[in-house]
Design a protein around this motif. Structure first.
Motif, PDB file in Angstrom:
ATOM      1  N   UNK A  72       0.279  -0.946   0.193  1.00  0.00           N
ATOM      2  CA  UNK A  72       0.221   0.300  -0.352  1.00  0.00           C
ATOM      3  C   UNK A  72       1.089   1.038  -0.181  1.00  0.00           C
ATOM      4  N   UNK A  73       1.879   1.200  -0.543  1.00  0.00           N
ATOM      5  CA  UNK A  73       3.541   2.440  -0.759  1.00  0.00           C
ATOM      6  C   UNK A  73       2.791   3.253  -1.119  1.00  0.00           C
ATOM      7  N   UNK A  74       2.467   3.139  -2.216  1.00  0.00           N
ATOM      8  CA  UNK A  74       2.012   4.030  -3.852  1.00  0.00           C
ATOM      9  C   UNK A  74       0.527   4.133  -3.387  1.00  0.00           C
ATOM     10  N   UNK A  75      -0.307   3.377  -2.183  1.00  0.00           N
ATOM     11  CA  UNK A  75      -1.939   4.072  -2.164  1.00  0.00           C
ATOM     12  C   UNK A  75      -2.355   3.603  -3.728  1.00  0.00           C
ATOM     13  N   UNK A  76      -2.503   2.288  -3.731  1.00  0.00           N
ATOM     14  CA  UNK A  76      -3.188   2.135  -5.002  1.00  0.00           C
ATOM     15  C   UNK A  76      -4.765   2.059  -4.753  1.00  0.00           C
ATOM     16  N   UNK A  77      -5.598   1.849  -6.007  1.00  0.00           N
ATOM     17  CA  UNK A  77      -6.857   1.084  -6.006  1.00  0.00           C
ATOM     18  C   UNK A  77      -6.744   0.056  -5.413  1.00  0.00           C
ATOM     19  N   UNK A  78      -8.450  -0.014  -4.281  1.00  0.00           N
ATOM     20  CA  UNK A  78      -8.425  -1.233  -3.902  1.00  0.00           C
ATOM     21  C   UNK A  78      -8.452  -2.764  -4.579  1.00  0.00           C
ATOM     22  N   UNK A  79      -8.366  -2.782  -5.847  1.00  0.00           N
ATOM     23  CA  UNK A  79      -8.597  -4.453  -6.796  1.00  0.00           C
ATOM     24  C   UNK A  79      -7.140  -4.101  -7.299  1.00  0.00           C
ATOM     25  N   UNK A  80      -6.751  -3.004  -7.259  1.00  0.00           N
ATOM     26  CA  UNK A  80      -5.412  -3.376  -7.683  1.00  0.00           C
ATOM     27  C   UNK A  80      -4.017  -4.062  -6.383  1.00  0.00           C
ATOM     28  N   UNK A  81      -4.400  -3.261  -5.173  1.00  0.00           N
ATOM     29  CA  UNK A  81      -4.311  -4.170  -4.453  1.00  0.00           C
ATOM     30  C   UNK A  81      -3.739  -5.341  -3.818  1.00  0.00           C
ATOM     31  N   UNK A  82      -5.099  -5.798  -4.114  1.00  0.00           N
ATOM     32  CA  UNK A  82      -5.593  -7.145  -4.002  1.00  0.00           C
ATOM     33  C   UNK A  82      -4.635  -8.378  -4.952  1.00  0.00           C
ATOM     34  N   UNK A  83      -5.433  -7.595  -6.327  1.00  0.00           N
ATOM     35  CA  UNK A  83      -3.917  -8.593  -7.312  1.00  0.00           C
ATOM     36  C   UNK A  83      -2.396  -8.452  -7.259  1.00  0.00           C
ATOM     37  N   UNK A  84      -1.709  -7.439  -6.177  1.00  0.00           N
ATOM     38  CA  UNK A  84      -0.480  -6.866  -5.860  1.00  0.00           C
ATOM     39  C   UNK A  84      -0.597  -7.561  -4.416  1.00  0.00           C
ATOM     40  N   UNK A  85      -0.982  -8.432  -3.740  1.00  0.00           N
ATOM     41  CA  UNK A  85      -1.465  -9.463  -2.571  1.00  0.00           C
ATOM     42  C   UNK A  85      -1.843 -11.155  -2.899  1.00  0.00           C
ATOM     43  N   UNK A  86      -1.405 -11.618  -3.546  1.00  0.00           N
ATOM     44  CA  UNK A  86      -2.004 -12.366  -4.683  1.00  0.00           C
ATOM     45  C   UNK A  86      -1.632 -13.699  -3.394  1.00  0.00           C
ATOM     46  N   UNK A  87       0.032 -13.443  -3.632  1.00  0.00           N
ATOM     47  CA  UNK A  87       0.836 -14.491  -3.097  1.00  0.00           C
ATOM     48  C   UNK A  87       0.245 -14.593  -1.950  1.00  0.00           C
ATOM     49  N   UNK A  88      -0.269 -13.634  -1.576  1.00  0.00           N
ATOM     50  CA  UNK A  88      -0.676 -14.194   0.633  1.00  0.00           C
ATOM     51  C   UNK A  88      -1.628 -14.978  -0.089  1.00  0.00           C
ATOM     52  N   UNK A  89      -2.121 -15.989   1.152  1.00  0.00           N
ATOM     53  CA  UNK A  89      -3.053 -17.009   0.543  1.00  0.00           C
ATOM     54  C   UNK A  89      -3.723 -16.525   2.106  1.00  0.00           C
ATOM     55  N   UNK A  90      -5.063 -16.696   1.695  1.00  0.00           N
ATOM     56  CA  UNK A  90      -5.981 -16.413   2.487  1.00  0.00           C
ATOM     57  C   UNK A  90      -5.887 -14.771   3.593  1.00  0.00           C
ATOM     58  N   UNK A  91      -6.069 -15.015   4.689  1.00  0.00           N
ATOM     59  CA  UNK A  91      -5.923 -14.402   5.497  1.00  0.00           C
ATOM     60  C   UNK A  91      -6.499 -12.485   5.730  1.00  0.00           C
ATOM     61  N   UNK A  92      -7.671 -13.896   4.914  1.00  0.00           N
ATOM     62  CA  UNK A  92      -8.409 -12.560   4.147  1.00  0.00           C
ATOM     63  C   UNK A  92      -8.981 -10.778   5.745  1.00  0.00           C
ATOM     64  N   UNK A  93      -8.925 -11.012   6.551  1.00  0.00           N
ATOM     65  CA  UNK A  93      -8.862  -9.447   7.389  1.00  0.00           C
ATOM     66  C   UNK A  93      -8.250  -8.934   7.540  1.00  0.00           C
ATOM     67  N   UNK A  94      -7.083  -9.384   7.501  1.00  0.00           N
ATOM     68  CA  UNK A  94      -5.863  -8.407   7.364  1.00  0.00           C
ATOM     69  C   UNK A  94      -5.623  -7.784   6.186  1.00  0.00           C
TER      70      UNK A  94
END
Ligand SMILES: [Mg+2]
Length: 362
Positions: A72-94
């Motif tokens: 979130x360092x560059x403050x992306x749009x929410x959908x872009x953020x989710x794409x960029x953290x796809x490698x983190x499995x689960x942890x939906x609340x985080x």
């Protein structure tokens, strides 16, 4: 740019009990992001222990600090953020805690209230109440009070062995016609079919998550064996999972909690998918402070949400909230905040008072 995590403990007015246990305070993590003159907030819906799901405050904080903050360092749009953290499995609340921070930021950047920024909005949310397990006479009284206060639907928590005594006395208190549902929080298995079937005679709006937290198959079987419609909560962790539940006819209702499904992007997708398939949706709660609650009300105001949710006014849970403008309910309806973003004003004095720790993440 600055990102702060405030770890707070807010005392609850009434201890809240479910089939998992009892809580007397809400340990919450509030996130604050400052950039370009905008201050955005969010809340992790995790709590002290891994009871509702495997996540708790410590795991969420660890995942956020180690794997999500950089994204979130560059403050992306929410959908872009989710794409960029796809490698983190689960942890939906985080993930949701960071994703919703971005929704608040971008809605504020656009100068729009979040409920409109999200899509077609009703501008208001219909509200039901969720009553924790207690002495059955107390539960009956709380249900009657809720009806008198104008709540649109009463939901009572049940657990194995207490289901009929609870439903029977609450039905007696509020009458046979008032919308009543029960939430079992995964306390049953298919072996309990007889007791689950015994609830059919109470004309419940639905039974919420009777079986295992990640099950769909047994719920689909149960749906064929009982008359009471099934609502899924814990099992629906993504749009993908929702599509499978719908395909298997495992539920007639979905309780959408943004935290459980990695935030508002996925929540909106689930809500749309459900409406296209004539599945009812409503927005649940996780004992959020006024911060998390504001996201829930924004989502519950969406035109894709058709049933009363658990977004009760804050004063039901906390004598004083960390926001200065907590929601008020009139005739079972809460108006969405029309200020920019989630539209809340933080009570900085009280936040400091209930703050146990303040950690600078960026
Ligand atoms: Mg539930």
């Amino acid at each position: 740019m600055e990102l702060i995590c405030h770890k707070v403990a807010l005392p609850l007015i009434v201890p809240f009990s479910t089939s998992f246990g009892t809580q007397t305070e809400r340990d919450a993590m509030i996130f604050e992001l400052k950039k370009d003159g905008i201050t955005a907030y969010s809340e992790a819906v995790t709590d002290y222990g891994p009871h509702y799901s495997y996540e708790d405050n410590d795991t969420a904080f660890h995942i956020i600090r180690k794997y999500l903050v950089a994204a979130i360092f560059n403050v992306p749009k929410p959908e872009e953020f989710l794409k960029s953290v796809k490698h983190v499995k689960g942890h939906n609340m985080a993930k949701a805690a960071m994703e919703m921070l971005l929704w608040d930021f971008w809605a504020k950047d656009a100068g729009q209230p979040l409920h409109k920024y999200l899509g077609p909005s009703k501008g208001k949310a219909e509200v039901g109440i969720s009553i924790g397990i207690d002495d059955t006479d107390v539960m009956k009284e709380r249900a009657q009070e809720a009806v008198n206060r104008g709540f649109k639907r009463v939901k009572v928590k049940i657990k194995k062995g207490m289901e009929e005594s609870i439903v029977n006395i609450v039905r007696e208190g509020i009458g046979n016609k008032f919308p009543l549902s029960v939430d079992a929080n995964t306390d049953y298995t298919l072996d309990d079919i007889e007791v689950l079937r015994s609830l059919d005679k109470y004309s419940l709006a639905y039974i919420e998550q009777p079986l295992d937290h990640d099950d769909i198959i047994d719920h689909a079987e149960l749906a064929r064996l009982i008359k009471t419609p099934i609502c899924l909560d814990e099992s629906i962790i993504s749009e993908y999972r929702a599509s499978k539940a719908i395909k298997m006819e495992a539920c007639k209702y979905i309780n959408i909690k943004p935290g459980r499904v990695s935030g508002l992007t996925e929540s909106m997708k689930i809500a749309q998918l459900a409406r296209e398939n004539n599945i009812h949706t409503w927005v649940g709660g996780m004992l959020e402070t006024g911060v998390g609650r504001a996201f829930n009300v924004a989502l519950a105001s969406s035109k894709f949400i058709d049933s009363p949710g658990d977004t009760s006014p804050n004063d039901r849970y906390f004598s004083r909230d960390i926001v200065k403008n907590p929601f008020k309910m009139m005739d079972g309806v809460i108006d969405a905040n029309d200020g920019p973003g989630i539209g809340i004003q933080i009570d900085t004095q009280y936040l400091k008072k209930v703050e146990k720790e303040r950690i600078k993440l960026l």
